[in-house]
Scaffold this motif. Structure first.
Motif, mmCIF file in Angstrom:
data_model
loop_
_atom_site.group_PDB
_atom_site.id
_atom_site.type_symbol
_atom_site.label_atom_id
_atom_site.label_comp_id
_atom_site.label_asym_id
_atom_site.label_seq_id
_atom_site.Cartn_x
_atom_site.Cartn_y
_atom_site.Cartn_z
ATOM 1 N N GLY A 1 0.778 -1.234 0.000
ATOM 2 C CA GLY A 1 0.000 0.000 0.000
ATOM 3 C C GLY A 1 0.807 1.279 0.000
ATOM 4 N N ALA A 2 2.129 1.189 -0.153
ATOM 5 C CA ALA A 2 2.968 2.386 -0.166
ATOM 6 C C ALA A 2 2.807 3.129 -1.492
ATOM 7 C CB ALA A 2 4.436 2.016 0.042
ATOM 8 N N LYS A 3 2.957 4.436 -1.428
ATOM 9 C CA LYS A 3 2.979 5.288 -2.619
ATOM 10 C C LYS A 3 4.445 5.491 -2.990
ATOM 11 C CE LYS A 3 -1.437 5.990 -2.221
ATOM 12 N NZ LYS A 3 -2.309 5.034 -2.797
ATOM 13 N N ILE A 4 4.813 5.164 -4.209
ATOM 14 C CA ILE A 4 6.216 5.170 -4.625
ATOM 15 C C ILE A 4 6.540 6.412 -5.456
ATOM 16 C CG2 ILE A 4 7.998 3.943 -5.942
ATOM 17 C CD1 ILE A 4 7.063 2.461 -3.422
ATOM 18 N N ASP A 5 7.635 7.056 -5.087
ATOM 19 C CA ASP A 5 8.228 8.137 -5.874
ATOM 20 C C ASP A 5 9.557 7.589 -6.371
ATOM 21 O OD1 ASP A 5 8.939 10.742 -6.877
ATOM 22 O OD2 ASP A 5 10.174 10.995 -5.090
ATOM 23 N N ASP A 6 9.637 7.306 -7.670
ATOM 24 C CA ASP A 6 10.821 6.675 -8.254
ATOM 25 C C ASP A 6 11.837 7.738 -8.641
ATOM 26 O OD1 ASP A 6 12.706 5.219 -9.626
ATOM 27 O OD2 ASP A 6 11.267 4.246 -10.954
ATOM 28 N N ALA A 7 12.963 7.762 -7.932
ATOM 29 C CA ALA A 7 14.025 8.734 -8.215
ATOM 30 C C ALA A 7 14.987 8.240 -9.280
ATOM 31 C CB ALA A 7 14.789 9.065 -6.933
ATOM 32 N N GLY A 8 14.865 6.992 -9.699
ATOM 33 C CA GLY A 8 15.668 6.487 -10.797
ATOM 34 C C GLY A 8 16.871 5.660 -10.388
ATOM 35 N N VAL A 9 17.699 5.399 -11.395
ATOM 36 C CA VAL A 9 18.872 4.538 -11.262
ATOM 37 C C VAL A 9 20.128 5.403 -11.300
ATOM 38 C CG1 VAL A 9 20.119 2.620 -12.326
ATOM 39 C CG2 VAL A 9 17.631 2.657 -12.368
ATOM 40 N N SER A 10 21.123 4.991 -10.539
ATOM 41 C CA SER A 10 22.409 5.706 -10.471
ATOM 42 C C SER A 10 22.211 7.166 -10.080
ATOM 43 C CB SER A 10 23.163 5.602 -11.803
ATOM 44 O OG SER A 10 23.505 4.267 -12.063
ATOM 45 N N VAL A 11 21.336 7.371 -9.117
ATOM 46 C CA VAL A 11 21.029 8.727 -8.682
ATOM 47 C C VAL A 11 22.047 9.186 -7.635
ATOM 48 C CG1 VAL A 11 19.377 7.994 -6.914
ATOM 49 C CG2 VAL A 11 19.159 10.244 -7.905
ATOM 50 N N ASP A 12 22.425 10.410 -7.733
ATOM 51 C CA ASP A 12 23.344 11.028 -6.788
ATOM 52 C C ASP A 12 22.653 11.116 -5.415
ATOM 53 O OD1 ASP A 12 25.845 12.531 -6.459
ATOM 54 O OD2 ASP A 12 24.500 14.221 -6.037
ATOM 55 N N PRO A 13 23.344 10.800 -4.312
ATOM 56 C CA PRO A 13 22.705 10.826 -2.994
ATOM 57 C C PRO A 13 22.019 12.159 -2.668
ATOM 58 C CG PRO A 13 24.839 9.773 -2.826
ATOM 59 C CD PRO A 13 24.733 10.324 -4.221
ATOM 60 N N GLU A 14 22.660 13.263 -3.021
ATOM 61 C CA GLU A 14 22.052 14.571 -2.739
ATOM 62 C C GLU A 14 20.766 14.762 -3.539
ATOM 63 O OE1 GLU A 14 25.313 14.149 -3.513
ATOM 64 O OE2 GLU A 14 26.241 14.615 -1.588
ATOM 65 N N THR A 15 20.759 14.285 -4.768
ATOM 66 C CA THR A 15 19.558 14.369 -5.607
ATOM 67 C C THR A 15 18.443 13.515 -5.025
ATOM 68 O OG1 THR A 15 20.930 14.737 -7.557
ATOM 69 C CG2 THR A 15 18.677 13.990 -7.943
ATOM 70 N N LEU A 16 18.795 12.333 -4.524
ATOM 71 C CA LEU A 16 17.814 11.451 -3.909
ATOM 72 C C LEU A 16 17.177 12.115 -2.692
ATOM 73 C CD1 LEU A 16 16.457 8.657 -3.884
ATOM 74 C CD2 LEU A 16 18.371 7.845 -2.509
ATOM 75 N N VAL A 17 17.988 12.748 -1.869
ATOM 76 C CA VAL A 17 17.462 13.438 -0.687
ATOM 77 C C VAL A 17 16.562 14.606 -1.108
ATOM 78 C CG1 VAL A 17 18.084 14.854 1.309
ATOM 79 C CG2 VAL A 17 19.323 12.733 0.840
ATOM 80 N N ASP A 18 17.010 15.387 -2.087
ATOM 81 C CA ASP A 18 16.192 16.508 -2.576
ATOM 82 C C ASP A 18 14.850 16.019 -3.107
ATOM 83 O OD1 ASP A 18 18.195 18.309 -1.912
ATOM 84 O OD2 ASP A 18 18.958 18.476 -3.977
#
Length: 75
Positions: free
Chosen positions: A44-61
Protein backbone atom coordinates in the motif's frame (compact mmCIF):
# COMPACT_ATOMS: atom_id res chain seq x y z
CA UNK A 1 10.30 -10.40 -10.03
CA UNK A 2 6.58 -9.64 -9.91
CA UNK A 3 5.85 -13.15 -8.68
CA UNK A 4 8.55 -12.92 -5.99
CA UNK A 5 7.15 -9.59 -4.78
CA UNK A 6 3.58 -10.90 -4.75
CA UNK A 7 4.62 -14.02 -2.82
CA UNK A 8 6.45 -11.91 -0.22
CA UNK A 9 3.53 -9.47 0.14
CA UNK A 10 1.10 -12.33 0.84
CA UNK A 11 3.02 -13.17 4.02
CA UNK A 12 3.06 -9.58 5.33
CA UNK A 13 0.59 -7.42 7.19
CA UNK A 14 -0.61 -4.33 5.34
CA UNK A 15 0.86 -1.00 6.37
CA UNK A 16 -0.94 0.73 9.23
CA UNK A 17 -1.11 3.81 7.02
CA UNK A 18 0.03 4.51 3.46
CA UNK A 19 3.65 5.59 3.38
CA UNK A 20 5.27 7.77 0.75
CA UNK A 21 8.53 6.15 -0.28
CA UNK A 22 11.18 7.71 -2.49
CA UNK A 23 13.31 4.97 -3.99
CA UNK A 24 16.48 5.03 -6.03
CA UNK A 25 19.77 3.29 -6.60
CA UNK A 26 23.28 4.60 -6.20
CA UNK A 27 24.44 2.29 -8.99
CA UNK A 28 22.82 -0.09 -11.47
CA UNK A 29 20.70 -2.24 -9.14
CA UNK A 30 17.57 -1.88 -11.27
CA UNK A 31 16.22 -5.34 -10.51
CA UNK A 32 16.56 -4.93 -6.76
CA UNK A 33 14.90 -1.52 -6.92
CA UNK A 34 12.07 -2.92 -9.03
CA UNK A 35 11.51 -5.81 -6.61
CA UNK A 36 11.42 -3.49 -3.59
CA UNK A 37 9.03 -1.11 -5.41
CA UNK A 38 6.58 -3.91 -6.25
CA UNK A 39 6.71 -5.26 -2.69
CA UNK A 40 6.13 -1.84 -1.14
CA UNK A 41 3.29 -1.08 -3.55
CA UNK A 42 1.76 -4.41 -2.61
CA UNK A 43 1.71 -3.24 1.00
CA UNK A 44 0.00 0.00 0.00
CA UNK A 45 2.97 2.39 -0.17
CA UNK A 46 2.98 5.29 -2.62
CA UNK A 47 6.22 5.17 -4.63
CA UNK A 48 8.23 8.14 -5.87
CA UNK A 49 10.82 6.68 -8.25
CA UNK A 50 14.03 8.73 -8.22
CA UNK A 51 15.67 6.49 -10.80
CA UNK A 52 18.87 4.54 -11.26
CA UNK A 53 22.41 5.71 -10.47
CA UNK A 54 21.03 8.73 -8.68
CA UNK A 55 23.34 11.03 -6.79
CA UNK A 56 22.70 10.83 -2.99
CA UNK A 57 22.05 14.57 -2.74
CA UNK A 58 19.56 14.37 -5.61
CA UNK A 59 17.81 11.45 -3.91
CA UNK A 60 17.46 13.44 -0.69
CA UNK A 61 16.19 16.51 -2.58
CA UNK A 62 13.67 14.35 -4.40
CA UNK A 63 12.48 12.77 -1.13
CA UNK A 64 12.05 16.18 0.49
CA UNK A 65 10.13 17.51 -2.52
CA UNK A 66 7.87 14.43 -2.46
CA UNK A 67 7.39 14.74 1.30
CA UNK A 68 8.48 11.12 1.60
CA UNK A 69 8.12 9.25 4.88
CA UNK A 70 10.87 6.85 3.88
CA UNK A 71 13.86 6.73 1.54
CA UNK A 72 14.69 3.30 0.11
CA UNK A 73 18.03 2.69 -1.59
CA UNK A 74 18.94 -0.39 -3.58
CA UNK A 75 22.72 -0.65 -3.63
Amino acid sequence: LNEKAETWVKGQSPLARPLRVTIGTTDVHEHGKYLVERALEGLGAKIDDAGVSVDPETLVDRALAARADVVAIST
